[in-house]
Write a protein that holds these residues in place. Sequence first.
Motif, mmCIF file in Angstrom:
data_model
loop_
_atom_site.group_PDB
_atom_site.id
_atom_site.type_symbol
_atom_site.label_atom_id
_atom_site.label_comp_id
_atom_site.label_asym_id
_atom_site.label_seq_id
_atom_site.Cartn_x
_atom_site.Cartn_y
_atom_site.Cartn_z
ATOM 1 N N SER A 6 34.832 36.606 34.768
ATOM 2 C CA SER A 6 33.866 37.598 35.535
ATOM 3 C C SER A 6 33.254 37.452 36.898
ATOM 4 O O SER A 6 33.269 37.945 37.947
ATOM 5 C CB SER A 6 32.635 38.154 34.414
ATOM 6 N N GLN A 10 34.189 38.903 40.559
ATOM 7 C CA GLN A 10 32.894 39.577 41.353
ATOM 8 C C GLN A 10 32.898 38.920 42.849
ATOM 9 O O GLN A 10 32.520 39.317 43.877
ATOM 10 C CB GLN A 10 31.540 39.325 40.607
ATOM 11 N N GLY A 93 34.393 42.005 35.451
ATOM 12 C CA GLY A 93 34.164 41.393 36.809
ATOM 13 C C GLY A 93 34.620 42.141 37.965
ATOM 14 O O GLY A 93 34.160 42.370 38.974
ATOM 15 N N LEU A 96 32.583 45.368 38.179
ATOM 16 C CA LEU A 96 31.418 44.861 38.985
ATOM 17 C C LEU A 96 31.537 44.760 40.453
ATOM 18 O O LEU A 96 30.896 45.072 41.377
ATOM 19 C CB LEU A 96 30.675 43.732 38.451
ATOM 20 N N GLY A 97 32.714 43.923 40.750
ATOM 21 C CA GLY A 97 33.236 43.801 42.113
ATOM 22 C C GLY A 97 33.388 44.941 42.714
ATOM 23 O O GLY A 97 33.175 45.103 44.195
#
Length: 128
Positions: A6, A10, A93, A96-97
Amino acid sequence: IADSLSLTAQSFVPGLAEQPPSRQRARALQQTMTNLFRVGSIFSVILIAAVSNMPTIARLSTSDTNVLALVAKVTPYVVGTLSVHCFVTAFEGLLLGRKDLAFVGNMYLAWFFVVPYFLLRVKKAALS
């Protein structure tokens, strides 16, 4: 081990996601997803191999047959959970990225409120 996927996603995805849409950007994001899937597969195999040995390793900690039986009983459930854990954290991840925080927020809402609600209903039914 899985949380590192993750964090890696990110780190790499924001730079790609912020570029203007193009074939090169799409290929780079696709390659990043493919690489995370591959590494997640490797991590899953490692974790599953380690957890599959829990019943054997538990004998080093205790000689209580009840405890050993319970460890053997829950091991398949832990293996099942870990079989998807690496993929979930890797693609979390990615989300979120890409700053898709609404989707991630809804998933956390479901995980921390909806899932426990149903699990507590199952527990109540099992105890009655």
